[in-house]
Write an enzyme that holds these catalytic residues in place. Structure first.
Site, mmCIF file in Angstrom:
data_model
loop_
_atom_site.group_PDB
_atom_site.id
_atom_site.type_symbol
_atom_site.label_atom_id
_atom_site.label_comp_id
_atom_site.label_asym_id
_atom_site.label_seq_id
_atom_site.Cartn_x
_atom_site.Cartn_y
_atom_site.Cartn_z
ATOM 1 N N SER A 105 0.826 -1.201 0.000
ATOM 2 C CA SER A 105 0.000 0.000 0.000
ATOM 3 C C SER A 105 0.870 1.265 0.000
ATOM 4 C CB SER A 105 -0.965 -0.037 1.187
ATOM 5 O OG SER A 105 -1.964 0.950 1.063
ATOM 6 N N ASP A 128 -8.736 -3.273 -6.441
ATOM 7 C CA ASP A 128 -8.688 -4.132 -5.246
ATOM 8 C C ASP A 128 -9.582 -3.592 -4.128
ATOM 9 O OD1 ASP A 128 -7.351 -1.983 -4.115
ATOM 10 O OD2 ASP A 128 -5.471 -3.045 -3.751
ATOM 11 N N HIS A 182 -7.625 -5.272 -0.827
ATOM 12 C CA HIS A 182 -6.398 -4.512 -0.577
ATOM 13 C C HIS A 182 -5.561 -5.044 0.596
ATOM 14 C CE1 HIS A 182 -3.816 -1.055 -1.006
ATOM 15 N NE2 HIS A 182 -4.008 -0.688 0.246
#
Length: 527
Positions: A108, A429, A482
């Site tokens: 991320s 995602d 995610h």
């Protein structure tokens, strides 16, 4: 009720400096336990750590680079020397393991943070780490970016603009009283906004590349996206098609480039029919907030109705105008943020201007290191509707409200529509759209480009989302979401193989289910 309010105070940073508020000092946990579990039973890195242990990795050959994700990237070094610690730990691991280079696995925002690190570590002191121009080539074998939001996320704009995204907006619509005055006694969203606007890191997520990347009033790379059409592509060769039925929504033109529209009619209208009033030089008018609002002050309370009306009067915002919008509604936040982040595209990367750290986490304004033997992977989930553009409305008139809300009553005409609850979605995602996670690996960095002058090999590895088959499977072993992707068996296998020495070619090169290559070709970017 002081518990939640105390938590907000401690999680907030100083609104002037972006560092610790007076009398409060909050620091990240160190070691592998820093992010193995978010809370009991909810894994983050734990599955990967356990699998790496099975092939011989241990505490001295693994390092969890925990950092304070609230701070701007350069300020993690100013306050905590985090970048220096990462540099020292990588050097130590390489030196004590026979010179074998490190495999780095950011997730991320960590992908942006490590992009910043690779520039910092080679840049001369005092701004950089002084490692010299070949530090990355000597110390890093592979970078495995998981769910990296390289070009930002529209969701961040919604968060900064109105302290909500789709899930919050839907909750507000279902139970308006709950978010209005329950958890924190008064105005939950205002408190969230006040806190999150002190986190300079959130500004690293504002979409980068402007209309060139994200599309304008009349076009977007994802134009014609059909949610029901799925296919697997390996090394850009189509292998198989699934569900050849055309989706009804494919016949509707969706203007994804209009990231914020005030009204569904504006989102759908031909651009020539949209009348706009420029907000940039508009007088914000008289501050109308009364004193009862002051304990949850947000920068909106410095705007009068004239300023609020001016924002809505501009009607529609594309990526080019988003920084100006945020500058208008949150000047203090953007003044701090603009010292640390930038959102454009460099004309000339050799211009000395781009040696400043504010450009280092923008892949369109910085060069990858000179490390031709290094490999970079873009690994992310696909197959989940992901926020891409929003329909807004003015909030009900109230002195203490955030004046703008996602209009959850705006929906598409078909069941399979990309528009639900005021939010247009594309493939991704659930947090990061395919375009942001995949474009640099698919095109921007592919081969020798001005962003990748040494020709570092790049691979795109997508993981098609499959929800858990039953409750016993927990968050799913084939999830593309995610965070849940950190338990995806296929992703885990790829990482373990690379950690054991495999190259991207040995993994099979690209693995693609989305239209990322087709969409990337539509983007007219000088390489």
């Amino acid at each position: 009720m002081q518990g939640p309010l105390c938590w907000v105070d401690h999680m907030s940073l100083d609104n002037e400096t972006g560092l610790d508020p007076p009398g409060i000092r909050l620091r990240p946990v160190s070691g592998l336990v820093a992010a193995d579990y978010f809370m009991p039973g909810y894994f983050v890195w734990a599955v990967l750590i356990a699998n790496l242990a099975r092939i011989g990795y241990e505490e001295k050959t693994m390092y969890m680079a925990a950092y304070d994700w609230r701070l701007s990237f350069q300020n993690t070094e100013v306050r905590d020397q985090t970048l220096s610690r990462i540099k020292s730990n990588i050097e130590l691991m390489v030196a004590t393991n026979g010179g074998n280079k490190a495999v780095v696995i950011p997730h991320s925002m960590g992908a942006l943070y490590f992009l910043h690190f690779m520039k910092w570590v080679e840049a001369p002191a005092p701004m950089g780490g002084g490692g010299g121009p070949d530090w990355c080539a000597k110390h890093i074998k592979t970078v495995l970016n998981i769910g990296g939001p390289f070009l930002g996320v529209p969701k961040a704009v919604a968060g900064l603009f109105s302290a909500e995204a789709k899930d919050i907006a839907v909750a507000r619509a279902i139970a308006p009283g709950f978010l209005g005055n329950d958890i924190f006694r008064l105005q939950t969203l205002q408190r969230v906004m006040k806190m999150s606007r002190t986190w300079d890191s959130t500004m690293s997520m504002i979409p980068k590349g402007g209309d060139t990347i994200w599309g304008g009033l009349d076009w977007s790379p994802e134009e014609g996206y059909r949610p029901s059409k799925r296919r697997k592509i390996t090394n850009q060769s189509e292998v198989k098609f699934e569900d050849e039925n055309e989706s009804l929504v494919s016949n509707q033109k969706v203007n994804y480039g209009r990231i914020i529209s005030f009204g569904k009619d504006v989102a759908e209208a031909p651009s020539s029919e949209i009348e706009r009033i420029d907000f940039r030089d508009a007088d914000k008018g008289h501050n109308a907030a009364n004193n009862t609002c002051r304990d949850v002050w947000t920068e909106y309370h410095d705007m009068g109705i004239e300023g609020i009306t001016a924002v809505a009067g501009y009607r529609v915002y594309t990526s080019d105008s988003l920084p100006d919008l945020l500058q208008y509604v949150a000047p203090k936040m953007m003044e701090r943020g603009s010292k640390h982040f930038s959102y454009g595209i460099a004309d000339n990367l050799d211009d000395p201007e781009y040696q400043h750290y504010r450009y280092w986490s923008n892949p369109l304004e910085t060069k990858l290191p000179n490390a031709p033997e290094m490999e970079i992977f873009s690994m992310y989930g696909v197959g989940i509707p992901t926020e891409r553009a929003y329909i807004y409305k003015l909030s009900p008139a109230a002195e203490c409200y955030i004046p703008f809300q996602i209009d959850t009553s705006a929906n598409g005409e078909y069941e399979d529509s990309c528009l639900q609850d005021g939010v247009y979605t594309v493939d991704g995602d659930e947090t990061v759209p395919v375009l942001s996670a995949g474009f640099m690996g698919a095109k921007g960095w592919r081969g020798k480009t001005r962003f990748n002058p040494s020709g570092i090999r790049t691979y795109v590895r997508e993981y098609d989302h499959a929800p858990p088959a039953n409750l016993l499977e927990g968050r799913g072993t084939q999830s593309g979401a995610h965070v849940d992707i950190m338990g995806n068996f296929q992703l885990m296998e790829d990482i373990i193989r690379v950690a054991a020495g495999a190259t991207g070619e040995e993994l099979g090169g690209d693995q693609v289910y989305s239209d990322v290559f087709k969409w990337s070709e539509k983007i007219n970017l000088a390489l």
